[in-house]
Scaffold this motif. Structure first.
Motif, mmCIF file in Angstrom:
data_model
loop_
_atom_site.group_PDB
_atom_site.id
_atom_site.type_symbol
_atom_site.label_atom_id
_atom_site.label_comp_id
_atom_site.label_asym_id
_atom_site.label_seq_id
_atom_site.Cartn_x
_atom_site.Cartn_y
_atom_site.Cartn_z
ATOM 1 N N PHE A 34 2.100 13.376 12.782
ATOM 2 C CA PHE A 34 0.785 12.739 12.653
ATOM 3 C C PHE A 34 -0.227 13.729 12.089
ATOM 4 C CE2 PHE A 34 -3.376 11.590 14.388
ATOM 5 C CZ PHE A 34 -3.450 10.235 14.076
ATOM 6 N N SER A 35 -0.186 14.970 12.587
ATOM 7 C CA SER A 35 -1.121 16.000 12.130
ATOM 8 C C SER A 35 -0.827 16.428 10.692
ATOM 9 C CB SER A 35 -1.031 17.206 13.072
ATOM 10 O OG SER A 35 -2.010 18.155 12.775
ATOM 11 N N ILE A 36 0.460 16.587 10.357
ATOM 12 C CA ILE A 36 0.834 16.967 8.993
ATOM 13 C C ILE A 36 0.383 15.902 8.000
ATOM 14 C CG2 ILE A 36 2.798 17.321 7.436
ATOM 15 C CD1 ILE A 36 4.281 18.570 9.825
ATOM 16 N N LEU A 37 0.589 14.641 8.363
ATOM 17 C CA LEU A 37 0.230 13.560 7.444
ATOM 18 C C LEU A 37 -1.274 13.483 7.242
ATOM 19 C CD1 LEU A 37 1.776 11.475 5.800
ATOM 20 C CD2 LEU A 37 1.286 9.818 7.571
ATOM 21 N N ASN A 38 -2.059 13.788 8.280
ATOM 22 C CA ASN A 38 -3.513 13.810 8.103
ATOM 23 C C ASN A 38 -3.925 14.849 7.067
ATOM 24 O OD1 ASN A 38 -4.171 11.755 9.814
ATOM 25 N ND2 ASN A 38 -4.686 13.052 11.547
ATOM 26 N N VAL A 39 -3.291 16.039 7.123
ATOM 27 C CA VAL A 39 -3.581 17.082 6.145
ATOM 28 C C VAL A 39 -3.194 16.632 4.738
ATOM 29 C CG1 VAL A 39 -2.988 19.438 5.443
ATOM 30 C CG2 VAL A 39 -3.360 18.917 7.854
ATOM 31 N N ALA A 40 -2.099 15.850 4.656
ATOM 32 C CA ALA A 40 -1.549 15.466 3.355
ATOM 33 C C ALA A 40 -2.168 14.198 2.771
ATOM 34 C CB ALA A 40 -0.035 15.270 3.490
ATOM 35 N N LEU A 41 -3.125 13.572 3.462
ATOM 36 C CA LEU A 41 -3.642 12.268 3.030
ATOM 37 C C LEU A 41 -4.053 12.204 1.553
ATOM 38 C CD1 LEU A 41 -5.748 10.716 5.953
ATOM 39 C CD2 LEU A 41 -3.627 9.883 4.952
ATOM 40 N N PRO A 42 -4.854 13.153 1.055
ATOM 41 C CA PRO A 42 -5.230 13.054 -0.367
ATOM 42 C C PRO A 42 -4.028 13.083 -1.311
ATOM 43 C CG PRO A 42 -6.644 14.618 0.783
ATOM 44 C CD PRO A 42 -5.526 14.288 1.712
ATOM 45 N N ASP A 43 -3.048 13.957 -1.022
ATOM 46 C CA ASP A 43 -1.857 14.034 -1.869
ATOM 47 C C ASP A 43 -1.011 12.769 -1.763
ATOM 48 O OD1 ASP A 43 -1.530 17.532 -1.111
ATOM 49 O OD2 ASP A 43 -2.342 16.602 -2.907
ATOM 50 N N VAL A 44 -0.925 12.209 -0.558
ATOM 51 C CA VAL A 44 -0.161 10.973 -0.372
ATOM 52 C C VAL A 44 -0.791 9.847 -1.182
ATOM 53 C CG1 VAL A 44 0.577 9.235 1.285
ATOM 54 C CG2 VAL A 44 0.661 11.636 1.911
ATOM 55 N N GLY A 45 -2.121 9.711 -1.060
ATOM 56 C CA GLY A 45 -2.812 8.663 -1.809
ATOM 57 C C GLY A 45 -2.632 8.804 -3.306
ATOM 58 N N ALA A 46 -2.757 10.033 -3.801
ATOM 59 C CA ALA A 46 -2.585 10.268 -5.234
ATOM 60 C C ALA A 46 -1.160 9.970 -5.673
ATOM 61 C CB ALA A 46 -2.945 11.713 -5.576
ATOM 62 N N GLY A 47 -0.183 10.259 -4.804
ATOM 63 C CA GLY A 47 1.210 10.061 -5.162
ATOM 64 C C GLY A 47 1.609 8.617 -5.330
ATOM 65 N N VAL A 48 0.906 7.703 -4.644
ATOM 66 C CA VAL A 48 1.264 6.279 -4.749
ATOM 67 C C VAL A 48 0.151 5.449 -5.391
ATOM 68 C CG1 VAL A 48 2.866 6.358 -2.810
ATOM 69 C CG2 VAL A 48 0.461 5.820 -2.379
ATOM 70 N N GLY A 49 -0.870 6.115 -5.914
ATOM 71 C CA GLY A 49 -1.921 5.402 -6.644
ATOM 72 C C GLY A 49 -2.970 4.747 -5.776
ATOM 73 N N LEU A 50 -3.186 5.240 -4.572
ATOM 74 C CA LEU A 50 -4.241 4.695 -3.710
ATOM 75 C C LEU A 50 -5.575 5.339 -4.060
ATOM 76 C CD1 LEU A 50 -2.955 4.378 -0.032
ATOM 77 C CD2 LEU A 50 -3.983 2.575 -1.401
ATOM 78 N N SER A 51 -6.631 4.528 -4.144
ATOM 79 C CA SER A 51 -7.959 5.073 -4.403
ATOM 80 C C SER A 51 -8.486 5.767 -3.159
ATOM 81 C CB SER A 51 -8.914 3.943 -4.800
ATOM 82 O OG SER A 51 -9.094 3.053 -3.709
ATOM 83 N N LEU A 52 -9.588 6.484 -3.319
ATOM 84 C CA LEU A 52 -10.209 7.173 -2.188
ATOM 85 C C LEU A 52 -10.580 6.191 -1.087
ATOM 86 C CD1 LEU A 52 -11.248 9.896 -1.125
ATOM 87 C CD2 LEU A 52 -13.452 9.369 -2.189
ATOM 88 N N GLY A 53 -11.071 5.012 -1.481
ATOM 89 C CA GLY A 53 -11.449 4.005 -0.489
ATOM 90 C C GLY A 53 -10.257 3.443 0.265
ATOM 91 N N GLY A 54 -9.075 3.546 -0.305
ATOM 92 C CA GLY A 54 -7.885 3.021 0.353
ATOM 93 C C GLY A 54 -7.202 4.002 1.275
ATOM 94 N N LEU A 55 -7.605 5.274 1.238
ATOM 95 C CA LEU A 55 -6.945 6.287 2.068
ATOM 96 C C LEU A 55 -6.988 5.980 3.569
ATOM 97 C CD1 LEU A 55 -7.838 9.727 0.415
ATOM 98 C CD2 LEU A 55 -5.717 8.416 0.265
ATOM 99 N N PRO A 56 -8.115 5.467 4.117
ATOM 100 C CA PRO A 56 -8.122 5.183 5.556
ATOM 101 C C PRO A 56 -7.021 4.228 5.996
ATOM 102 C CG PRO A 56 -10.363 5.172 4.709
ATOM 103 C CD PRO A 56 -9.457 5.276 3.522
ATOM 104 N N TRP A 57 -6.531 3.387 5.091
ATOM 105 C CA TRP A 57 -5.497 2.433 5.483
ATOM 106 C C TRP A 57 -4.146 3.095 5.699
ATOM 107 C CZ3 TRP A 57 -5.482 -1.903 7.839
ATOM 108 C CH2 TRP A 57 -6.631 -2.694 7.805
#
Length: 475
Positions: A34-57
């Motif tokens: 859970f903690s690792i994924l929080n750190v990786a959120l921007p990279d995860v979003g960029a990797g699958v094409g999620l916008s900044l507004g979609g990251l909270p989901w």
């Protein structure tokens, strides 16, 4: 003259040590991931094409099922076997992690996160109830739950410190794949070591209760995340309906007599307040990065040292509960947590404030984890073995709802002020006041009651369980 006899401290067998390794290892893995994924959120979003507004989901897709289904799965663990549900959750977690790691688009990724939330809702109450039903001696049980709290804190700390490095060296996909070998190892070891731990006879499911509580929690959590008034009304109506259903159900999902017990009621209220502290961590992250201009790496290091103190607190808290009782330790931990945050209310915009931040976080994290162990022991005390799944499901539901609700609520409070710093000050003030007032309420709510009067007031159909007698003796 004969020497006074004292019972030696309980010792763990080899099998019990292996059971601890499996169950605590599962919790450590989930918290670290859970903690690792929080750190990786921007990279995860960029990797699958999620916008900044979609990251909270990415977080919300996990939080909704994790919070909404924990109580239901906790009760199902009692009815159909805790080991069965624990293993099924591990299988689902393995598949969901593989799906997330190979995700090529946002839809697949969010589906994987939702399945991980379901897996968490299945495994965590089953694992906790296996712990509380395997280690029934009061002092040993308190120490085991303390060790559980320590390892959960260690998981968050390790994830925060190593998450950025892991994602940078490999990829954001490592945040998903890291679960797979651990889950497979647990699936290989657990069947031969852990007994079923369930009550499979007289299986009766409370379908109306399951539908209303799950729907109500999902709607309430969604309302908090999205600030949706309609969902809030739907959630309130469904949760009220759940209460009415449980009053009349022949085999209720959560018997009202359990919900009325002071340890269950006040223990879970304490859990809501304690895990509200996650929003304080968010506020301090904003302070360190937005006000002081520190990098994410430095921010992680600043949280790392207090994280180590939190690990120590988990071990110490179990021993303190064995000596002083869960009521004293719970309230003392909450008081320390609240008072440690108080100096942060007066921080300025200069980096000299770090001289206050680091010791305050260190003391606050110590109190926070001590409180977590105290509330877990409190909320699962006084119940017979066959209701431990429900009790642990309640505590984990409380934890997930608080974690999900805390950041949106305090962020909204902070947004009422003009500047970022003054908004953080206001949010932290609310956090301190809530924690200290709640500590006082819990102290009086958990005060010892007159045993004869309490027994006379209990209905004949609600006998006291053996666990309650042990708790009374320990206190």
């Amino acid at each position: 003259m004969a020497a006074a006899t004292t019972s030696p401290p309980p010792r763990l067998t080899t099998r019990e040590r292996l059971i601890l390794f499996i169950l605590l290892g599962a919790g450590f893995m989930l918290s670290a991931d859970f903690s690792i994924l929080n750190v990786a959120l921007p990279d995860v979003g960029a990797g699958v094409g999620l916008s900044l507004g979609g990251l909270p989901w990415i977080a919300s897709a996990y939080a909704l099922p994790a919070a909404g289904f924990t109580l239901l799965f906790g009760r199902l663990a009692d009815l159909f076997g805790r080991r069965n549900l624990f293993l099924a959750g591990m299988v689902l977690l393995t598949g969901a992690s593989l799906l997330g790691g190979f995700a090529a688009n946002a839809g697949t990724l969010l589906t994987a996160r939702a399945l991980q939330g379901f897996a968490t809702a299945m495994t965590t109450p089953a694992a906790m109830s296996l712990l509380t039903s395997t280690f029934t001696e009061p002092k040993m049980r308190a120490r085991v739950l303390g060790l559980n709290g320590a390892l959960l804190s260690a998981g968050f700390t390790v994830g925060a410190l190593l998450g950025g490095t892991l994602v940078s060296l490999l990829s954001w996909r490592a945040a998903f794949f890291i679960n797979v070998p651990v889950a497979v190892a647990i699936l290989l070891l657990a069947p031969s070591l852990i007994s079923g731990g369930g009550v499979p006879d007289r299986v009766r499911t409370d379908l109306p209760g399951a539908v209303t509580v799950t729907g109500g929690l999902l709607a309430a959590v969604y309302a908090i995340i999205e600030k949706n008034a309609v969902a809030a009304v739907v959630g309130a109506v469904l949760l009220a309906a759940f209460w009415l259903v449980e009053l009349r159900a022949p085999a209720p999902l959560a018997p009202v007599r359990i919900l009325r017990r002071p340890t269950v009621k006040w223990g879970n209220y304490a859990g809501l307040v304690i895990f509200f502290e996650t929003a304080m961590i968010f506020m301090m992250t904003l302070y360190l990065q937005k006000v002081l201009g520190l990098s994410p790496l430095v921010t992680g290091l600043i949280f790392g040292l207090p994280g180590l103190a939190a690990v120590a607190a988990g071990v110490i808290a179990g021993r303190l509960i064995g000596s002083f009782g869960h009521r004293r330790v719970l309230v003392a931990g909450m008081t320390v947590q609240g008072l440690a945050v108080l100096p942060l209310v007066f921080l300025g915009s200069g980096r000299a404030g770090l001289a206050i931040v680091i010791p305050a976080l260190l003391i606050g994290f110590f109190g926070h984890v001590t409180s977590i162990v105290g509330y877990t022991v409190t909320a699962t005390s006084g119940l017979p073995n066959e209701e431990q799944g429900l009790a642990t499901g309640l505590t984990l539901m409380t934890q997930n709802v608080a974690i999900t609700a805390a950041i949106p609520i305090l962020s909204s409070i902070a947004a009422t002020r003009g500047s970022e710093l003054s908004g953080i000050h206001l949010a932290l003030t609310v956090d301190v006041a809530l924690t200290l007032v709640s500590a006082a309420l819990i102290w009086f709510g958990l005060r010892p009651r007159d045993e004869h009067r309490e027994r006379a007031a209990e209905p004949a159909s609600s006998p006291r369980g053996a666990g309650e007698e042990l708790t009374a003796a320990a206190e």
